[in-house]
Design a protein around this motif. Structure first.
Motif, mmCIF file in Angstrom:
data_model
loop_
_atom_site.group_PDB
_atom_site.id
_atom_site.type_symbol
_atom_site.label_atom_id
_atom_site.label_comp_id
_atom_site.label_asym_id
_atom_site.label_seq_id
_atom_site.Cartn_x
_atom_site.Cartn_y
_atom_site.Cartn_z
ATOM 1 N N THR A 22 0.931 -1.187 -0.116
ATOM 2 C CA THR A 22 -0.102 -0.204 0.083
ATOM 3 C C THR A 22 0.665 1.174 -0.035
ATOM 4 O O THR A 22 0.705 2.173 -0.601
ATOM 5 C CB THR A 22 -0.867 -0.168 1.222
ATOM 6 O OG1 THR A 22 -1.690 -1.222 1.326
ATOM 7 C CG2 THR A 22 -1.960 1.202 1.304
ATOM 8 N N GLY A 25 2.156 1.683 -3.337
ATOM 9 C CA GLY A 25 1.040 2.432 -4.107
ATOM 10 C C GLY A 25 0.789 3.771 -3.959
ATOM 11 O O GLY A 25 0.440 4.370 -4.923
ATOM 12 N N ILE A 26 0.743 4.259 -2.734
ATOM 13 C CA ILE A 26 0.671 5.543 -2.317
ATOM 14 C C ILE A 26 1.709 6.439 -3.139
ATOM 15 O O ILE A 26 1.424 7.426 -3.820
ATOM 16 C CB ILE A 26 0.690 5.885 -1.021
ATOM 17 C CG1 ILE A 26 -0.511 5.205 -0.311
ATOM 18 C CG2 ILE A 26 0.926 7.406 -0.422
ATOM 19 C CD1 ILE A 26 -0.624 5.237 1.264
ATOM 20 N N ASP A 28 3.492 5.628 -5.939
ATOM 21 C CA ASP A 28 3.151 5.486 -7.139
ATOM 22 C C ASP A 28 2.077 6.589 -7.631
ATOM 23 O O ASP A 28 2.114 7.452 -8.580
ATOM 24 C CB ASP A 28 2.671 4.268 -7.723
ATOM 25 C CG ASP A 28 3.891 3.246 -7.680
ATOM 26 O OD1 ASP A 28 4.964 3.783 -7.868
ATOM 27 O OD2 ASP A 28 3.289 2.264 -7.690
ATOM 28 N N TYR A 29 0.885 6.676 -6.693
ATOM 29 C CA TYR A 29 -0.276 7.770 -6.852
ATOM 30 C C TYR A 29 0.299 8.957 -6.979
ATOM 31 O O TYR A 29 0.138 9.983 -7.693
ATOM 32 C CB TYR A 29 -1.098 7.325 -5.854
ATOM 33 C CG TYR A 29 -2.189 8.524 -6.215
ATOM 34 C CD1 TYR A 29 -3.535 8.033 -6.878
ATOM 35 C CD2 TYR A 29 -2.542 9.493 -5.347
ATOM 36 C CE1 TYR A 29 -4.775 8.920 -6.774
ATOM 37 C CE2 TYR A 29 -3.432 10.301 -5.358
ATOM 38 C CZ TYR A 29 -4.384 10.134 -6.235
ATOM 39 O OH TYR A 29 -5.525 10.846 -6.277
ATOM 40 N N LYS A 32 2.635 9.842 -9.995
ATOM 41 C CA LYS A 32 1.800 9.992 -11.165
ATOM 42 C C LYS A 32 0.913 11.505 -11.249
ATOM 43 O O LYS A 32 0.749 11.973 -12.205
ATOM 44 C CB LYS A 32 0.693 8.650 -11.211
ATOM 45 C CG LYS A 32 -0.126 8.784 -12.521
ATOM 46 C CD LYS A 32 -1.105 7.422 -12.428
ATOM 47 C CE LYS A 32 -2.077 7.703 -13.492
ATOM 48 N NZ LYS A 32 -2.979 6.872 -13.347
ATOM 49 N N ASN A 33 0.279 11.765 -10.032
ATOM 50 C CA ASN A 33 -0.297 12.769 -9.911
ATOM 51 C C ASN A 33 0.255 14.169 -9.298
ATOM 52 O O ASN A 33 -0.328 15.192 -9.027
ATOM 53 C CB ASN A 33 -1.466 12.696 -8.862
ATOM 54 C CG ASN A 33 -2.547 11.585 -9.557
ATOM 55 O OD1 ASN A 33 -3.286 12.011 -10.454
ATOM 56 N ND2 ASN A 33 -2.662 10.331 -8.758
ATOM 57 N N PHE A 40 -1.570 14.272 0.437
ATOM 58 C CA PHE A 40 -2.276 13.019 0.657
ATOM 59 C C PHE A 40 -2.639 12.814 1.853
ATOM 60 O O PHE A 40 -3.970 12.318 1.921
ATOM 61 C CB PHE A 40 -1.119 11.813 0.186
ATOM 62 C CG PHE A 40 -1.922 10.518 0.005
ATOM 63 C CD1 PHE A 40 -2.660 10.367 -1.143
ATOM 64 C CD2 PHE A 40 -1.693 9.648 0.796
ATOM 65 C CE1 PHE A 40 -3.221 9.390 -1.573
ATOM 66 C CE2 PHE A 40 -2.172 8.403 0.768
ATOM 67 C CZ PHE A 40 -2.952 8.085 -0.630
ATOM 68 N N LEU A 46 -8.734 8.732 0.180
ATOM 69 C CA LEU A 46 -8.109 8.235 -1.031
ATOM 70 C C LEU A 46 -7.467 7.043 -0.632
ATOM 71 O O LEU A 46 -7.086 5.840 -1.291
ATOM 72 C CB LEU A 46 -7.022 9.356 -1.665
ATOM 73 C CG LEU A 46 -7.595 10.356 -2.445
ATOM 74 C CD1 LEU A 46 -6.676 11.541 -2.832
ATOM 75 C CD2 LEU A 46 -8.449 10.175 -3.342
ATOM 76 N N MET A 50 -7.611 3.463 -2.414
ATOM 77 C CA MET A 50 -6.697 2.496 -2.877
ATOM 78 C C MET A 50 -6.368 1.069 -2.441
ATOM 79 O O MET A 50 -5.828 0.251 -2.914
ATOM 80 C CB MET A 50 -5.272 3.194 -2.702
ATOM 81 C CG MET A 50 -4.877 4.492 -3.387
ATOM 82 S SD MET A 50 -3.559 5.360 -2.759
ATOM 83 C CE MET A 50 -2.356 4.050 -3.581
#
Length: 135
Positions: A22, A25-26, A28-29, A32-33, A40, A46, A50
């Motif tokens: 996770t 994943g955070i 990566d998010y 990307k953004n 965050f 969010l 996820m």
């Protein structure tokens, strides 16, 4: 004093229900953004999105008191918090993270820039398996 980004990663890593996958994943998010970890943390909904089916295990609220005490203890002991966006985060961990459940947050002391230099460490079992040897 530990910067806000490191504090945010520390809080995320200590949150019940959030593990290495996770956290990656955070990361990566956010990449990307084009968002910061501090941003965050202001949008905890969010994280639940996820985590899909694991959202019921997530508890951000229980860590607020613990967070201040832990951060103070880290600062007192001169412990640093290194996350995937920190300039000294080991590149090798970033590369191998999809193959293995590697940590996205490291607690450090000393010269952290050495983590990206060639080195040797002897840690673990005498009969290490193949995935352990790849790291």
């Amino acid at each position: 004093m530990i910067p806000i980004e490191e504090k945010a990663w520390c809080l995320l890593s200590e949150t019940k229900g959030i593990g290495p996958r996770t956290l990656w994943g955070i990361a990566d998010y956010l990449e990307k953004n084009h968002k910061s970890t501090a941003w965050f943390m202001q949008h905890p909904e969010l994280i639940k999105v996820m985590m899909s089916g694991q959202a019921s295990r997530l508890s951000m609220d229980n860590n607020s008191d613990l967070d201040a005490a832990e951060i103070e203890q880290l600062e007192k002991n001169k412990v640093g918090v290194i996350h995937p966006f920190h300039p000294d985060f080991p590149e090798r961990l970033k590369v191998l993270r999809k193959e293995f459940a590697l940590p996205a947050v490291l607690y450090t002391r000393g010269n952290v820039s050495l983590m990206n230099r060639p080195s040797i460490a002897i840690v673990g079992a005498r009969n290490a398996n193949e995935p352990a040897m790849a790291i």
